[in-house]
Enzyme design. Structure first.
Site, PDB file in Angstrom:
ATOM      1  N   GLN A  32       8.932 -10.513  -0.947  1.00 48.07           N
ATOM      2  CA  GLN A  32       9.445 -10.454   0.433  1.00 48.07           C
ATOM      3  C   GLN A  32      10.896  -9.962   0.492  1.00 48.07           C
ATOM      4  OE1 GLN A  32       8.667 -14.272   2.396  1.00 48.07           O
ATOM      5  NE2 GLN A  32       6.815 -13.390   3.270  1.00 48.07           N
ATOM      6  N   TYR A  55      11.304  -9.053   4.195  1.00 48.04           N
ATOM      7  CA  TYR A  55      11.292 -10.198   5.120  1.00 48.04           C
ATOM      8  C   TYR A  55      12.489 -11.123   4.866  1.00 48.04           C
ATOM      9  CZ  TYR A  55       9.027 -14.154   7.628  1.00 48.04           C
ATOM     10  OH  TYR A  55       8.708 -15.194   8.485  1.00 48.04           O
ATOM     11  N   GLY A  63       9.818 -23.655   7.469  1.00 54.65           N
ATOM     12  CA  GLY A  63       9.098 -23.446   6.216  1.00 54.65           C
ATOM     13  C   GLY A  63       7.707 -22.949   6.564  1.00 54.65           C
TER      14      GLY A  63
HETATM   15  P1  NDP Z   1       2.056 -14.659  14.468  1.00 55.00           P
HETATM   16  O1  NDP Z   1       1.666 -13.499  13.627  1.00 55.00           O
HETATM   17  O2  NDP Z   1       1.022 -15.660  14.879  1.00 55.00           O
HETATM   18  O3  NDP Z   1       2.762 -14.143  15.807  1.00 55.00           O
HETATM   19  C1  NDP Z   1       3.715 -13.130  15.766  1.00 55.00           C
HETATM   20  C2  NDP Z   1       3.952 -12.652  17.171  1.00 55.00           C
HETATM   21  O4  NDP Z   1       4.901 -11.576  17.112  1.00 55.00           O
HETATM   22  C3  NDP Z   1       2.708 -12.124  17.848  1.00 55.00           C
HETATM   23  O5  NDP Z   1       2.572 -12.742  19.115  1.00 55.00           O
HETATM   24  C4  NDP Z   1       2.974 -10.632  18.021  1.00 55.00           C
HETATM   25  O6  NDP Z   1       2.537 -10.143  19.272  1.00 55.00           O
HETATM   26  C5  NDP Z   1       4.495 -10.575  18.021  1.00 55.00           C
HETATM   27  N1  NDP Z   1       4.964  -9.262  17.593  1.00 55.00           N
HETATM   28  C6  NDP Z   1       4.916  -8.725  16.358  1.00 55.00           C
HETATM   29  N2  NDP Z   1       5.423  -7.480  16.377  1.00 55.00           N
HETATM   30  C7  NDP Z   1       5.783  -7.233  17.668  1.00 55.00           C
HETATM   31  C8  NDP Z   1       6.355  -6.118  18.334  1.00 55.00           C
HETATM   32  N3  NDP Z   1       6.690  -4.984  17.685  1.00 55.00           N
HETATM   33  N4  NDP Z   1       6.609  -6.217  19.658  1.00 55.00           N
HETATM   34  C9  NDP Z   1       6.279  -7.332  20.332  1.00 55.00           C
HETATM   35  N5  NDP Z   1       5.738  -8.427  19.752  1.00 55.00           N
HETATM   36  C10 NDP Z   1       5.476  -8.368  18.443  1.00 55.00           C
HETATM   37  O7  NDP Z   1       3.255 -15.352  13.692  1.00 55.00           O
HETATM   38  P2  NDP Z   1       3.838 -16.836  13.743  1.00 55.00           P
HETATM   39  O8  NDP Z   1       3.589 -17.446  15.070  1.00 55.00           O
HETATM   40  O9  NDP Z   1       3.409 -17.547  12.545  1.00 55.00           O
HETATM   41  O10 NDP Z   1       5.393 -16.522  13.554  1.00 55.00           O
HETATM   42  C11 NDP Z   1       6.313 -16.486  14.635  1.00 55.00           C
HETATM   43  C12 NDP Z   1       7.700 -16.321  14.068  1.00 55.00           C
HETATM   44  O11 NDP Z   1       7.991 -17.392  13.190  1.00 55.00           O
HETATM   45  C13 NDP Z   1       7.887 -15.035  13.257  1.00 55.00           C
HETATM   46  O12 NDP Z   1       9.155 -14.501  13.492  1.00 55.00           O
HETATM   47  C14 NDP Z   1       7.779 -15.526  11.822  1.00 55.00           C
HETATM   48  O13 NDP Z   1       8.457 -14.684  10.937  1.00 55.00           O
HETATM   49  C15 NDP Z   1       8.421 -16.886  11.938  1.00 55.00           C
HETATM   50  N6  NDP Z   1       8.040 -17.821  10.894  1.00 55.00           N
HETATM   51  C16 NDP Z   1       6.743 -18.220  10.766  1.00 55.00           C
HETATM   52  C17 NDP Z   1       6.412 -19.120   9.762  1.00 55.00           C
HETATM   53  C18 NDP Z   1       5.040 -19.601   9.580  1.00 55.00           C
HETATM   54  O14 NDP Z   1       4.843 -20.364   8.614  1.00 55.00           O
HETATM   55  N7  NDP Z   1       4.093 -19.270  10.413  1.00 55.00           N
HETATM   56  C19 NDP Z   1       7.416 -19.651   8.857  1.00 55.00           C
HETATM   57  C20 NDP Z   1       8.737 -19.162   9.098  1.00 55.00           C
HETATM   58  C21 NDP Z   1       9.021 -18.289  10.080  1.00 55.00           C
HETATM   59  P3  NDP Z   1       1.193  -9.311  19.424  1.00 55.00           P
HETATM   60  O15 NDP Z   1       0.101 -10.179  18.884  1.00 55.00           O
HETATM   61  O16 NDP Z   1       1.108  -9.049  20.885  1.00 55.00           O
HETATM   62  O17 NDP Z   1       1.409  -8.075  18.589  1.00 55.00           O
END
Ligand code: NDP
Length: 249
Positions: free
Chosen positions: A152, A155, A186
């Site tokens: 990563q 990332y 996390g």
């Molecule tokens: P998901 O993949 O479930 O959701 C990611 C969201 O980001 C989606 O709703 C997607 O929208 C949106 N997205 C991605 N690219 C774009 C774009 N270019 N423009 C607009 N919207 C976009 O991820 P999580 O809910 O798990 O993660 C949410 C956040 O938390 C992220 O930033 C992730 O890095 C962070 N995170 C998550 C962890 C985890 O364990 N899950 C841990 C640490 C951090 P659409 O579907 O409409 O494309």
């Protein structure tokens, strides 16, 4: 938690963490708006499902990697609903591979979606927050931005960069009633983490977590709600870990 009704914009609110954040902020009485990728075809279905659960969310198309798309999105939603008081920069992606295999496309995609997005969205709302003397910017980073993670480089760099952005902006807006904070979750049980093969989760990831489990989206949402609240007015420039003890600073 005492809450004044505000307008909250959660990017990527249809994702695993984003949905929990939208629900929590709505339960506290805020008007909740989310973005969805212009290519996302599930938005009406999601809005209807949320409505059936009693949540009336607003959703606007927005590519967070594209400054002009963010500008158009915020302009339209401000006309419709009013200015953003709380911005949660939650949208993000992963494109994991070792540095040896990392190409420019996957480097750029992750930097654009996780880091440039913070500039693209915050730029649209920050001046207004300062003019009104109240605002909250909450950036969803990651434990892997704090400690690094194998596969990563993109990332981890983007997520670490988010906190640099948080600290610098927090300094600039501190006297204007606007706070800027980072949350570093996390491993949380959303589809992003469930995309990791189960054997890798069971053998490599869960054993690193002293609590022995993944986090819950609602646990992160509770922290977002706190940072968005009146009570959190003196918290700014912080990077708050929520990782089951996986990484302590
Ligand atoms: P998901 O993949 O479930 O959701 C990611 C969201 O980001 C989606 O709703 C997607 O929208 C949106 N997205 C991605 N690219 C774009 C774009 N270019 N423009 C607009 N919207 C976009 O991820 P999580 O809910 O798990 O993660 C949410 C956040 O938390 C992220 O930033 C992730 O890095 C962070 N995170 C998550 C962890 C985890 O364990 N899950 C841990 C640490 C951090 P659409 O579907 O409409 O494309």
């Amino acid at each position: 938690m005492a809450t004044i009704k505000r307008i909250a914009m959660v990017t990527g609110g249809m994702g695993g963490l984003g949905e929990a954040i939208c629900i929590k902020l709505a339960k506290l009485g805020n008007t909740v708006v989310t973005t969805y990728s212009p290519s996302n075809t599930k938005v009406q279905k999601w809005l209807k499902a949320m409505n059936e659960q009693g949540y009336h969310f607003y959703a606007y198309p927005c590519d967070v990697t594209d400054f002009e798309s963010c500008q158009a999105c915020i302009r339209k939603m401000t006309e419709d609903l009013g200015p953003v008081d709380v911005l949660v920069n939650n949208a993000g992606i992963t494109r994991d591979m070792t540095f040896k295999k990392m190409d420019k496309i996957n480097w750029d995609a992750v930097m654009h979606a996780n880091l440039d997005s913070c500039f693209n969205m915050t730029k649209q709302v920050c001046d207004g927050m300062m003019d009104r003397g109240w605002g909250r910017v909450i950036n969803i980073s990651s434990v892997n931005g704090q400690k690094g993670a194998f596969g990563q480089t993109n990332y981890s760099a983007a997520k670490a960069g988010m906190h640099g952005f948080t600290k610098a902006l927090a300094l600039e807006v501190a006297r204007k009633g606007v706070t800027v904070n980072t949350i570093s979750p996390g491993y949380i049980g959303t589809s992003m983490v469930m995309a990791i093969p189960k054997e890798v989760l069971d053998s490599k990831i869960i054993p690193q977590i002293p609590m022995g489990r993944l986090g819950k989206p609602e646990e992160v949402a509770g922290l977002v709600a706190y940072l968005a609240s009146e009570e959190a007015a003196f918290v700014t420039g912080a990077n708050i870990a929520i990782n089951g003890g996986q990484h302590m600073q």
